[in-house]
Design a protein around this motif. Sequence first.
Motif, PDB file in Angstrom:
ATOM      1  N   ASP A  55       4.592   9.743  -6.902  1.00 50.00           N
ATOM      2  CA  ASP A  55       3.089   9.459  -7.600  1.00 50.00           C
ATOM      3  C   ASP A  55       4.869   8.151  -8.620  1.00 50.00           C
ATOM      4  OD1 ASP A  55       1.509   9.816  -5.725  1.00 50.00           O
ATOM      5  OD2 ASP A  55       1.205  11.487  -7.006  1.00 50.00           O
ATOM      6  N   LEU A  56       5.575   9.386  -8.710  1.00 50.75           N
ATOM      7  CA  LEU A  56       6.720   8.488 -10.373  1.00 50.75           C
ATOM      8  C   LEU A  56       7.088   6.743 -10.237  1.00 50.75           C
ATOM      9  CD1 LEU A  56       6.906   7.566 -13.609  1.00 50.75           C
ATOM     10  CD2 LEU A  56       8.723   9.750 -13.163  1.00 50.75           C
ATOM     11  N   ARG A  57       7.860   7.172  -8.630  1.00 49.34           N
ATOM     12  CA  ARG A  57       8.764   6.198  -8.396  1.00 49.34           C
ATOM     13  C   ARG A  57       8.043   5.684  -8.045  1.00 49.34           C
ATOM     14  NH1 ARG A  57      11.068  10.615  -5.696  1.00 49.34           N
ATOM     15  NH2 ARG A  57      10.696  10.387  -3.590  1.00 49.34           N
ATOM     16  N   SER A  58       6.598   5.147  -7.283  1.00 52.50           N
ATOM     17  CA  SER A  58       5.678   3.983  -6.823  1.00 52.50           C
ATOM     18  C   SER A  58       5.166   3.901  -7.984  1.00 52.50           C
ATOM     19  CB  SER A  58       4.706   5.270  -6.056  1.00 52.50           C
ATOM     20  OG  SER A  58       3.546   3.460  -5.832  1.00 52.50           O
ATOM     21  N   GLU A 111       1.389  -1.158   0.165  1.00 53.00           N
ATOM     22  CA  GLU A 111       0.066   0.342   0.066  1.00 53.00           C
ATOM     23  C   GLU A 111       0.724   1.517   0.425  1.00 53.00           C
ATOM     24  OE1 GLU A 111      -3.101  -0.275  -0.441  1.00 53.00           O
ATOM     25  OE2 GLU A 111      -3.486  -2.809  -0.266  1.00 53.00           O
ATOM     26  N   THR A 112       1.723   1.133   0.746  1.00 53.72           N
ATOM     27  CA  THR A 112       2.836   2.605   1.086  1.00 53.72           C
ATOM     28  C   THR A 112       3.790   2.477   0.038  1.00 53.72           C
ATOM     29  OG1 THR A 112       4.420   1.002   2.457  1.00 53.72           O
ATOM     30  CG2 THR A 112       2.024   2.646   3.095  1.00 53.72           C
ATOM     31  N   LEU A 113       4.676   3.867  -0.285  1.00 52.49           N
ATOM     32  CA  LEU A 113       5.827   3.875  -1.148  1.00 52.49           C
ATOM     33  C   LEU A 113       6.221   2.868  -0.827  1.00 52.49           C
ATOM     34  CD1 LEU A 113       7.484   4.805  -3.445  1.00 52.49           C
ATOM     35  CD2 LEU A 113       8.131   7.320  -1.576  1.00 52.49           C
ATOM     36  N   GLU A 114       7.101   2.666   0.755  1.00 56.94           N
ATOM     37  CA  GLU A 114       8.046   1.875   1.323  1.00 56.94           C
ATOM     38  C   GLU A 114       8.029   0.581   1.595  1.00 56.94           C
ATOM     39  OE1 GLU A 114       6.711   4.429   3.070  1.00 56.94           O
ATOM     40  OE2 GLU A 114       7.664   5.979   3.176  1.00 56.94           O
ATOM     41  N   ASP A 115       6.378   0.404   1.388  1.00 63.58           N
ATOM     42  CA  ASP A 115       6.362  -1.687   1.034  1.00 63.58           C
ATOM     43  C   ASP A 115       6.764  -1.596  -0.424  1.00 63.58           C
ATOM     44  OD1 ASP A 115       5.205  -1.414   3.326  1.00 63.58           O
ATOM     45  OD2 ASP A 115       3.467  -1.708   2.809  1.00 63.58           O
ATOM     46  N   VAL A 116       5.924  -1.508  -1.517  1.00 66.60           N
ATOM     47  CA  VAL A 116       5.707  -1.394  -2.891  1.00 66.60           C
ATOM     48  C   VAL A 116       8.542  -1.697  -3.279  1.00 66.60           C
ATOM     49  CG1 VAL A 116       4.107  -0.387  -3.840  1.00 66.60           C
ATOM     50  CG2 VAL A 116       6.258   0.862  -3.499  1.00 66.60           C
ATOM     51  N   ALA A 117       8.342  -0.305  -2.778  1.00 64.02           N
ATOM     52  CA  ALA A 117      10.317  -0.818  -2.480  1.00 64.02           C
ATOM     53  C   ALA A 117      10.498  -1.336  -2.281  1.00 64.02           C
ATOM     54  CB  ALA A 117      10.191   1.613  -2.110  1.00 64.02           C
TER      55      ALA A 117
END
Length: 294
Positions: A200-203, A28-34
């Motif tokens: 948003d683009l990084r995610s 859900e979060t940027l940290e999770d997808v990273a």
Amino acid sequence: MTFARPDHTSDLDTLPLMPAWVTSARAETLEDVAFLSGATLNHLHLVLGCQEVPQALLRDKLALRAAAACVAFSGRPERDAELRDAVHLLRPGDLPGPAGETYLAWRRAAERPVSIKALSRALPTLEPGQIAAWLDAGKGAPVTRAAMALEAVLREAPRADEAALILADAALAQSLGWGNLMPLLATGLKRADLRKHGDDLRSACHRALISSVVGAVRLAADLARRATHLKAVAPKLRAKGAGDAVEMFLTRDVVAPSALPLPDRAARRLCDRLVDLGAVRELTGRDTFRLYGV
């Protein structure tokens, strides 16, 4: 994150499997997808260290996928079959057309180690200095650097989707210490993602890599099996030049008989023989202008 290469992989059964939690987890979060994209890239790095994986062939097939995605972004109707025809059935003096040029750009970008010279060959309308500036536009972790390169290109050249995606993949490869660009981002991103910025683009790039790397790993495992079989049947081929022909099949998505280092009739017989042995497939379904691939 350290990307360790396995010490030895002598059997196809040792190809590492993607952990189930990577593909089943919900981020859900940027940290999770990273975190998940880092896990998939680490796994791909391990797979690329396996000697059974025909890396040039894998890159060429991924280049076709990336080209098809870019062509779809532009609203053109050509898909895999048409792209193959546009490039592999070219005669001297023929032009590949816009879709074929896109495919050629991706193939050229992936076939040689990442360098300004190689990228200039793939993107001849861009100045080498501009390519270098965009390639170095990003800082930080690999996917962040790739996303920043992507954003930098599209900020200055909003319609240069193809160049932006190629340079983003090149930035990613450099950050990960890969010699060659692996076409990955184009097949995972959506058209709307290319208009995003910042986090948003990084995610979007992280999410794109999770899906595209999983597909690349599956493809690598399939190609490893097919390449092993082709090498196993190669001694049964008695045609002069058969060894060089096999090497071409191990590095190219498809091969036209006319491209093989044999007379036309012998080349067609060799392709038919390889099909009979289950080592290559005829991919067009046509009686003429056929194309063959592992």
